[in-house]
Design a protein around this motif. Structure first.
Motif, PDB file in Angstrom:
ATOM      1  N   ALA A 179       0.832  -1.211   0.000  1.00 17.48           N
ATOM      2  CA  ALA A 179       0.000   0.000   0.000  1.00 17.48           C
ATOM      3  C   ALA A 179       0.862   1.255   0.000  1.00 17.48           C
ATOM      4  N   ARG A 180       1.954   1.239   0.745  1.00 14.83           N
ATOM      5  CA  ARG A 180       2.860   2.389   0.799  1.00 14.83           C
ATOM      6  C   ARG A 180       3.402   2.716  -0.591  1.00 14.83           C
ATOM      7  N   ASN A 209       2.161   1.741  -3.537  1.00 20.12           N
ATOM      8  CA  ASN A 209       1.078   2.116  -4.463  1.00 20.12           C
ATOM      9  C   ASN A 209       0.638   3.556  -4.245  1.00 20.12           C
ATOM     10  N   ALA A 210       0.620   3.977  -2.962  1.00 16.93           N
ATOM     11  CA  ALA A 210       0.261   5.372  -2.673  1.00 16.93           C
ATOM     12  C   ALA A 210       1.303   6.327  -3.245  1.00 16.93           C
ATOM     13  N   ARG A 211       2.558   5.956  -3.161  1.00 22.30           N
ATOM     14  CA  ARG A 211       3.637   6.780  -3.708  1.00 22.30           C
ATOM     15  C   ARG A 211       3.507   6.873  -5.228  1.00 22.30           C
ATOM     16  N   ARG A 244       0.776   6.558  -7.012  1.00 18.98           N
ATOM     17  CA  ARG A 244      -0.406   7.360  -7.384  1.00 18.98           C
ATOM     18  C   ARG A 244      -0.152   8.849  -7.167  1.00 18.98           C
TER      19      ARG A 244
END
Length: 381
Positions: A373-374, A376-378, A380
């Motif tokens: 998740a970390r 993927n957030a970066r 995006r």
């Protein structure tokens, strides 16, 4: 008895059982049991339909094993639901029981499995996870060990190496599993070290102490898994570290290196670093080389690949990882970490998510999910 005929029929019979719903390992075990019956029951030659005979007997053996496995699970659930025993007398013969269960009539692997179940208190599922085999396969192994020692006099204790293997696996289950038995494993290993002068006993004790010293920092207040690189090293138990290093150094000077001493040396190098940046990765790789030479363990090779990635860069680590079986536990997590360090967050995020799906414990799964998740957030952002 036509042994070549039996060998030819085995794959076909296993295939029939798998199509009927048995998993491959259970089918293989059932067919092996059926072959034993064939050896006993075909002294004058095979029946008219040898394949049909083997399928019938093997399927019966499989159903018997399933019923036995269901009953075993129920017994284990009942035992786990029982209240803890009250106080007992001062006599402690636990270590002696470990030696007696490691009976000379058993193979080392069977002795370890039986002792972990009968004395170590681990469930068949936990033991199977430690051995990287299906639970049903481990249940069969333990049952065979019980049959082997049935009626045998337990007056011939097993060897130290087998007992050390049991204590090591018990500690690992307590250190990272569902049952807190790590302190008991350390207590018994201390007893053994006090009784005999043995380099690997000392090596195992040192390894346990050094790992146990880091335990307070391994989880956050919310129960989250904290990787070694992110741990608050002020929470490490310096008394246990000092003791572990002293025990290890006393063993190493005897110049009879074994796998537990090599593992303890790696743990000592991690414990010696005041910060993660000060970790002597070059020397850690050298100790992993020693460990691989001693054991040829796939898990040791996997850990060595990660250490190579730290010492020589992520590309070197990925190259070392490439020669290993991707089915190894934590292989995908290691690949994800090295891919991230190599500047490939897209692949790393995908691999972290994939590793989370096959994680052995809930804290490990949650940690890997957060890593994915970390990244993927970066991406995006």
């Amino acid at each position: 008895m036509n042994e070549s005929l039996l060998r030819e029929l085995v794959p076909a019979v296993i295939g029939v059982l798998v199509r009927r719903g048995a998993d491959f390992a259970a089918a293989e075990d059932a067919v092996q049991d059926a072959l034993v019956e064939a050896v006993r029951g075909w002294p004058d030659g095979p029946p008219q339909d040898p394949k049909g005979w083997l399928v019938t007997v093997a399927w019966r053996k499989f159903l018997d094993a399933v019923r036995a496995d269901t009953s075993r699970r129920r017994r284990e659930e009942l035992v786990e639901a029982e209240p803890s025993p009250g106080p007992c007398g001062a006599v402690d013969d636990t270590l002696q029981l470990y030696f007696l269960c490691a009976h000379p009539s058993l193979t080392p692997a069977s002795a370890v499995a039986l002792t972990l179940r009968a004395v170590g208190g681990l469930t068949t599922r936990q033991i199977a996870r430690a051995y990287l085999v299906p639970e049903a396969t481990m249940a069969q192994r333990i049952s065979r060990a019980k049959r082997t020692v049935a009626g045998v006099r337990f007056d011939q204790p097993g060897d130290v190496g087998t007992v050390l293997r049991v204590l090591y696996l018990v500690f690992n289950e307590g250190y990272s599993g569902d049952v807190d038995v790590a302190a008991e494993a350390i207590r018994l290993t201390r007893q053994l070290a006090a009784r005999i002068r043995h380099e690997e006993v000392a090596g195992l004790l040192a390894l346990m102490l050094l790992h146990h010293a880091r335990r307070p920092a391994r989880t956050g207040v919310d129960g989250r898994l904290v990787p070694l690189a992110e741990q608050d090293r002020s929470r490490w138990d310096t008394r246990l570290i000092a003791e572990g290093v002293d025990v290890l150094q006393a063993a190493l000077v005897r110049d009879r290196l074994g796998e537990f001493q090599a593992q303890a040396a790696i743990a000592a190098l991690h414990a010696d670093a005041r910060t993660v940046e000060e970790t002597d990765w070059v020397q850690i790789v050298e100790w992993y080389d020693e460990l691989v030479a001693l054991t040829d363990s796939p898990v040791a090779r996997l850990n060595r690949a990660v250490a190579v990635g730290e010492a020589d860069g992520p590309r070197a680590g990925l190259a070392a990882l490439a020669g290993l079986d991707p089915a190894l536990p934590r292989y995908t997590a290691a690949a994800a970490y090295l891919r991230e360090r190599d500047g490939d967050p897209v692949t790393a995020a995908r691999l972290y998510a994939e590793a989370a799906r096959s994680a052995a414990t809930i804290p490990e799964r949650d940690h890997l999910t957060r890593q994915a998740a970390r990244l993927n957030a970066r991406l995006r952002g």
